[in-house]
Design a protein around this motif. Sequence first.
Motif, PDB file in Angstrom:
ATOM      1  N   MET A 101       0.822  -1.208   0.000  1.00  0.00           N
ATOM      2  CA  MET A 101       0.000   0.000   0.000  1.00  0.00           C
ATOM      3  C   MET A 101       0.857   1.259   0.000  1.00  0.00           C
ATOM      4  N   PHE A 102       2.010   1.222   0.664  1.00  0.00           N
ATOM      5  CA  PHE A 102       2.824   2.423   0.848  1.00  0.00           C
ATOM      6  C   PHE A 102       4.255   2.273   0.332  1.00  0.00           C
ATOM      7  N   LEU A 112       9.544   4.597   8.325  1.00  0.00           N
ATOM      8  CA  LEU A 112       8.771   4.937   9.515  1.00  0.00           C
ATOM      9  C   LEU A 112       7.553   5.787   9.193  1.00  0.00           C
ATOM     10  N   ASN A 113       7.703   6.787   8.324  1.00  0.00           N
ATOM     11  CA  ASN A 113       6.557   7.606   7.951  1.00  0.00           C
ATOM     12  C   ASN A 113       5.479   6.777   7.272  1.00  0.00           C
ATOM     13  N   GLN A 117       1.413   5.671   8.437  1.00  0.00           N
ATOM     14  CA  GLN A 117       0.197   5.661   7.623  1.00  0.00           C
ATOM     15  C   GLN A 117      -0.475   4.290   7.669  1.00  0.00           C
ATOM     16  N   LEU A 118       0.343   3.236   7.556  1.00  0.00           N
ATOM     17  CA  LEU A 118      -0.199   1.878   7.617  1.00  0.00           C
ATOM     18  C   LEU A 118      -0.839   1.622   8.971  1.00  0.00           C
ATOM     19  N   ASN A 123      -5.280   0.193  12.438  1.00  0.00           N
ATOM     20  CA  ASN A 123      -6.010   0.530  13.648  1.00  0.00           C
ATOM     21  C   ASN A 123      -7.507   0.651  13.373  1.00  0.00           C
ATOM     22  N   GLN A 124      -7.856   1.313  12.275  1.00  0.00           N
ATOM     23  CA  GLN A 124      -9.257   1.510  11.931  1.00  0.00           C
ATOM     24  C   GLN A 124      -9.904   0.200  11.473  1.00  0.00           C
ATOM     25  N   TRP A 125      -9.193  -0.576  10.677  1.00  0.00           N
ATOM     26  CA  TRP A 125      -9.747  -1.848  10.217  1.00  0.00           C
ATOM     27  C   TRP A 125      -9.949  -2.805  11.392  1.00  0.00           C
TER      28      TRP A 125
END
Length: 222
Positions: A101-102, A112-113, A117-118, A123-125
Amino acid sequence: MSYGYGAPGGYGGPPSQPSYGQPPQGGYPGGYQGAPQSGGYPPPQPGYGGYPNVDPQIMAWFQAVDADRSGQISAHELRSALTNSNYSHFNEEACRLMIGMFDKDGSGTINLNEFQQLWTYMNQWKGTFERIDANRSGSIESHELCAAFNEMGYRVSPQFAQLVCTRYDYQGRRALTLDLFIQACVLMKMLTESFKQRDSSMAGTVQLSYEDFMCLTMWNKP
């Protein structure tokens, strides 16, 4: 080809605001092997400089996952850190997709950045999964998956959710563990973003050439 949009102005996906909080008991997500204890973050390691906007907690998680201290995390390192509620490790494909994804440079790793994002997406999933898994079975069935997708703004049918369960449930139980749910969410996000790029009028319908259609569906490989 058409796609049912989620909330007006969006195609679905995690809420825009991060929700870091403290890692739940037993680890993150679903279980994290060797996670740092609250208030006892390890000191910065070589290769971690230049990230002034990274949450200290995420810095600590990143360092714990980055076993070779390269300043990058691979799918293998991510998999070694993540477990489902039954303590089984996440499957390799889910971790590869999460890294992908990133992974902008195609190196197979994220910095790290990118990990921050991941983290937001994971966390939301995970939060969605836990809300939908009302009986705390550690897996969700097709009707629960349909509810989860709709909660995230994807307007899909029960038949579509059943198809996803059948496609990604490698053990034949017609239910998805957390890693399989996240794997499906990553692919939903990727395919939706690809579709959205082709849907300039936001009408929910696009015309695709044969090759364009094949490029989209190749994301959904075995």
